[in-house]
Design a protein around this motif. Sequence first.
Motif, PDB file in Angstrom:
ATOM      1  N   ASP A 254     -15.277 -13.094 -14.986  1.00  0.00           N
ATOM      2  CA  ASP A 254     -16.552 -12.465 -15.316  1.00  0.00           C
ATOM      3  C   ASP A 254     -17.199 -11.836 -14.102  1.00  0.00           C
ATOM      4  O   ASP A 254     -17.881 -10.817 -14.200  1.00  0.00           O
ATOM      5  CB  ASP A 254     -17.515 -13.502 -15.919  1.00  0.00           C
ATOM      6  CG  ASP A 254     -17.125 -13.906 -17.328  1.00  0.00           C
ATOM      7  OD1 ASP A 254     -16.380 -13.151 -17.967  1.00  0.00           O
ATOM      8  OD2 ASP A 254     -17.566 -14.974 -17.787  1.00  0.00           O
ATOM      9  N   LEU A 255     -17.014 -12.460 -12.926  1.00  0.00           N
ATOM     10  CA  LEU A 255     -17.770 -12.080 -11.734  1.00  0.00           C
ATOM     11  C   LEU A 255     -16.879 -12.066 -10.499  1.00  0.00           C
ATOM     12  O   LEU A 255     -16.066 -12.970 -10.296  1.00  0.00           O
ATOM     13  CB  LEU A 255     -18.921 -13.073 -11.513  1.00  0.00           C
ATOM     14  CG  LEU A 255     -19.679 -12.994 -10.185  1.00  0.00           C
ATOM     15  CD1 LEU A 255     -20.478 -11.696 -10.100  1.00  0.00           C
ATOM     16  CD2 LEU A 255     -20.592 -14.200 -10.020  1.00  0.00           C
TER      17      LEU A 255
ATOM     18  N   ALA B  38     -21.434 -22.930 -11.128  1.00  0.00           N
ATOM     19  CA  ALA B  38     -22.156 -24.037 -11.750  1.00  0.00           C
ATOM     20  C   ALA B  38     -22.720 -23.643 -13.109  1.00  0.00           C
ATOM     21  O   ALA B  38     -22.883 -24.498 -13.992  1.00  0.00           O
ATOM     22  CB  ALA B  38     -23.279 -24.507 -10.833  1.00  0.00           C
ATOM     23  N   ALA B  39     -23.028 -22.348 -13.286  1.00  0.00           N
ATOM     24  CA  ALA B  39     -23.565 -21.875 -14.556  1.00  0.00           C
ATOM     25  C   ALA B  39     -22.472 -21.592 -15.588  1.00  0.00           C
ATOM     26  O   ALA B  39     -22.762 -21.120 -16.689  1.00  0.00           O
ATOM     27  CB  ALA B  39     -24.383 -20.605 -14.326  1.00  0.00           C
ATOM     28  N   GLY B  40     -21.229 -21.861 -15.207  1.00  0.00           N
ATOM     29  CA  GLY B  40     -20.124 -21.663 -16.134  1.00  0.00           C
ATOM     30  C   GLY B  40     -19.570 -20.260 -16.157  1.00  0.00           C
ATOM     31  O   GLY B  40     -18.830 -19.888 -17.082  1.00  0.00           O
ATOM     32  N   ILE B  41     -19.899 -19.447 -15.151  1.00  0.00           N
ATOM     33  CA  ILE B  41     -19.394 -18.081 -15.069  1.00  0.00           C
ATOM     34  C   ILE B  41     -18.053 -18.089 -14.333  1.00  0.00           C
ATOM     35  O   ILE B  41     -17.954 -18.622 -13.228  1.00  0.00           O
ATOM     36  CB  ILE B  41     -20.398 -17.165 -14.337  1.00  0.00           C
ATOM     37  CG1 ILE B  41     -21.728 -17.126 -15.094  1.00  0.00           C
ATOM     38  CG2 ILE B  41     -19.828 -15.770 -14.161  1.00  0.00           C
ATOM     39  CD1 ILE B  41     -22.829 -16.378 -14.381  1.00  0.00           C
ATOM     40  N   ASP B  42     -17.052 -17.519 -14.949  1.00  0.00           N
ATOM     41  CA  ASP B  42     -15.720 -17.450 -14.330  1.00  0.00           C
ATOM     42  C   ASP B  42     -15.802 -16.516 -13.115  1.00  0.00           C
ATOM     43  O   ASP B  42     -15.986 -15.311 -13.261  1.00  0.00           O
ATOM     44  CB  ASP B  42     -14.713 -16.927 -15.345  1.00  0.00           C
ATOM     45  CG  ASP B  42     -13.276 -17.025 -14.843  1.00  0.00           C
ATOM     46  OD1 ASP B  42     -13.073 -17.614 -13.763  1.00  0.00           O
ATOM     47  OD2 ASP B  42     -12.374 -16.510 -15.524  1.00  0.00           O
ATOM     48  N   THR B  43     -15.671 -17.088 -11.902  1.00  0.00           N
ATOM     49  CA  THR B  43     -15.997 -16.363 -10.676  1.00  0.00           C
ATOM     50  C   THR B  43     -14.827 -16.333  -9.700  1.00  0.00           C
ATOM     51  O   THR B  43     -14.181 -17.349  -9.460  1.00  0.00           O
ATOM     52  CB  THR B  43     -17.203 -17.023  -9.974  1.00  0.00           C
ATOM     53  OG1 THR B  43     -18.298 -17.070 -10.887  1.00  0.00           O
ATOM     54  CG2 THR B  43     -17.601 -16.267  -8.716  1.00  0.00           C
ATOM     55  N   ILE B  44     -14.597 -15.147  -9.117  1.00  0.00           N
ATOM     56  CA  ILE B  44     -13.692 -15.035  -7.985  1.00  0.00           C
ATOM     57  C   ILE B  44     -14.519 -14.666  -6.756  1.00  0.00           C
ATOM     58  O   ILE B  44     -15.577 -14.048  -6.865  1.00  0.00           O
ATOM     59  CB  ILE B  44     -12.576 -13.994  -8.207  1.00  0.00           C
ATOM     60  CG1 ILE B  44     -13.163 -12.587  -8.341  1.00  0.00           C
ATOM     61  CG2 ILE B  44     -11.714 -14.365  -9.386  1.00  0.00           C
ATOM     62  CD1 ILE B  44     -12.135 -11.483  -8.267  1.00  0.00           C
TER      63      ILE B  44
ATOM     64  N   PRO C 185     -11.032 -18.159  -4.658  1.00  0.00           N
ATOM     65  CA  PRO C 185     -11.135 -17.233  -3.525  1.00  0.00           C
ATOM     66  C   PRO C 185      -9.856 -16.415  -3.400  1.00  0.00           C
ATOM     67  O   PRO C 185      -8.757 -16.921  -3.644  1.00  0.00           O
ATOM     68  CB  PRO C 185     -11.331 -18.161  -2.325  1.00  0.00           C
ATOM     69  CG  PRO C 185     -10.732 -19.471  -2.750  1.00  0.00           C
ATOM     70  CD  PRO C 185     -10.846 -19.556  -4.232  1.00  0.00           C
ATOM     71  N   THR C 186      -9.990 -15.148  -3.005  1.00  0.00           N
ATOM     72  CA  THR C 186      -8.814 -14.286  -2.945  1.00  0.00           C
ATOM     73  C   THR C 186      -9.006 -13.168  -1.921  1.00  0.00           C
ATOM     74  O   THR C 186     -10.124 -12.769  -1.612  1.00  0.00           O
ATOM     75  CB  THR C 186      -8.526 -13.653  -4.329  1.00  0.00           C
ATOM     76  OG1 THR C 186      -7.357 -12.842  -4.261  1.00  0.00           O
ATOM     77  CG2 THR C 186      -9.696 -12.809  -4.799  1.00  0.00           C
ATOM     78  N   THR C 187      -7.883 -12.679  -1.421  1.00  0.00           N
ATOM     79  CA  THR C 187      -7.888 -11.479  -0.571  1.00  0.00           C
ATOM     80  C   THR C 187      -7.230 -10.312  -1.299  1.00  0.00           C
ATOM     81  O   THR C 187      -7.034  -9.243  -0.710  1.00  0.00           O
ATOM     82  CB  THR C 187      -7.120 -11.738   0.744  1.00  0.00           C
ATOM     83  OG1 THR C 187      -5.785 -12.173   0.422  1.00  0.00           O
ATOM     84  CG2 THR C 187      -7.810 -12.793   1.600  1.00  0.00           C
ATOM     85  N   ASP C 188      -6.900 -10.500  -2.571  1.00  0.00           N
ATOM     86  CA  ASP C 188      -6.206  -9.478  -3.344  1.00  0.00           C
ATOM     87  C   ASP C 188      -7.221  -8.526  -3.975  1.00  0.00           C
ATOM     88  O   ASP C 188      -7.933  -8.896  -4.914  1.00  0.00           O
ATOM     89  CB  ASP C 188      -5.365 -10.133  -4.438  1.00  0.00           C
ATOM     90  CG  ASP C 188      -4.575  -9.120  -5.255  1.00  0.00           C
ATOM     91  OD1 ASP C 188      -4.618  -7.922  -4.910  1.00  0.00           O
ATOM     92  OD2 ASP C 188      -3.925  -9.529  -6.235  1.00  0.00           O
ATOM     93  N   PRO C 189      -7.311  -7.274  -3.513  1.00  0.00           N
ATOM     94  CA  PRO C 189      -8.309  -6.348  -4.066  1.00  0.00           C
ATOM     95  C   PRO C 189      -8.061  -5.995  -5.531  1.00  0.00           C
ATOM     96  O   PRO C 189      -8.966  -5.529  -6.221  1.00  0.00           O
ATOM     97  CB  PRO C 189      -8.194  -5.114  -3.158  1.00  0.00           C
ATOM     98  CG  PRO C 189      -6.825  -5.188  -2.577  1.00  0.00           C
ATOM     99  CD  PRO C 189      -6.518  -6.645  -2.447  1.00  0.00           C
TER     100      PRO C 189
END
Length: 413
Positions: free
Chosen positions: A4-5, A23-29, A67-71
């Motif tokens: 999502d983010l 923490a708000a349940g947002i799928d985040t990278i 966490p990622t370094t893949d653009p």
Amino acid sequence: MPADLAVVGLGHHGLPLAQAATAAGIDTIGYDTDPRPVAELSAGRSPVDGSLTVPEIRRMLSGGFRPTTDPAELGRVRTAVLCAPTPLGPDHTLDLTAVTDAARALAARLRPHTTVLLESPVPPGTTEGLLRDVLETGSGLRAGRDFHLAYSPGRLDPGSRTHGFAGTPKVIGGLTPACTESAAAFYGRLTDKVVRARGPREAETVKLLETNFRHVNIALVNEMAVLCHELGVDLWDVIRCAETKPFGFQAFRPGPGVGGHGVPVDTVGAHRPLRLVELAGQVNERMPQYVVQRAATLLNEHGKSARGARVLLLGITYKPDLPDRQGSPADEIARRLMDLGAAVSYHDPHIPDWRVRDLPVPRADSLYEAAAHADLTVLLQQHRTYDLQGLAVKAQLLLDTRGATPTGTAHRL
């Protein structure tokens, strides 16, 4: 794998946002071009001193944060928030290199209907100017038509137990009304209150005003500290009394410097300089020198020379109870004391190692023993673990730059 983010920039601005979103349940990278913070986070460690604790990082990872370094990952999100650093450049304007690089990485993969938000401190006009141009040129899409674009100033109080992310209102200003509402929908999932600015320039200027407000008012009380010392007036008692006024006054307190990540900006692009902010910067920059001057005077008054004196510095971080040293005046104070020939050591429960001029500064293991042995102890930061009353009894000579010791137990700034 879509998310999502995407939080672009895993430093002091980005990490707390990623934490709140996860923490708000947002799928985040979390995306960063530097592999070091990504590796640290992937291993469950915090890459930024004073930002998040190891348990907080681990909770983020278990909550799905990646966490990622893949653009390529940037092309699979609905919302992207740019949190790149913008340090002051040699000309005292904000360096937007990292923001530009982040925008280019996103632009190459930007999809229609994505919401792009900027949180980095920037000069007014950056969102609808530089950022919009980079995103449109790199993507072939049109801001306000094909994707949403807005600015929201970062508002963080690291280590605060009262001003968390959810309880701190978020200001937003979109390129169009639809952009503003898209940003409001996103931030409404993270915070209890969203404040809509008229546009991105107004939202950008909010950050400018908030940061400069802090520095100007700290400069005022720093000047008052020097004046009150010369007059023999207890400034700390003055502030205690003044803050009882229920209107027209907000208490700020002096110190050995300012520190922190919000840098004052006295020149905004090609526009007129902010003279009051420029003067405030000069006042605040003189405080480390003033602390050293007071230290040398105190030693002299007690029959000791700064040359060869044993000086113990307590608390070398910019904020209490955090390991963050960004902008801390401790480095300059240590250098100036060394230039006078003093033997400098330090104690800080959050900083195991400290180097000044690429040389290690001796760290005191036992606080009370070190204070009793030192010719002068200087309190630069009042960490919660410090028993200041006990310290005042043990120290041969104590200079308190924070007004934290009990009245009459130490020499105050």
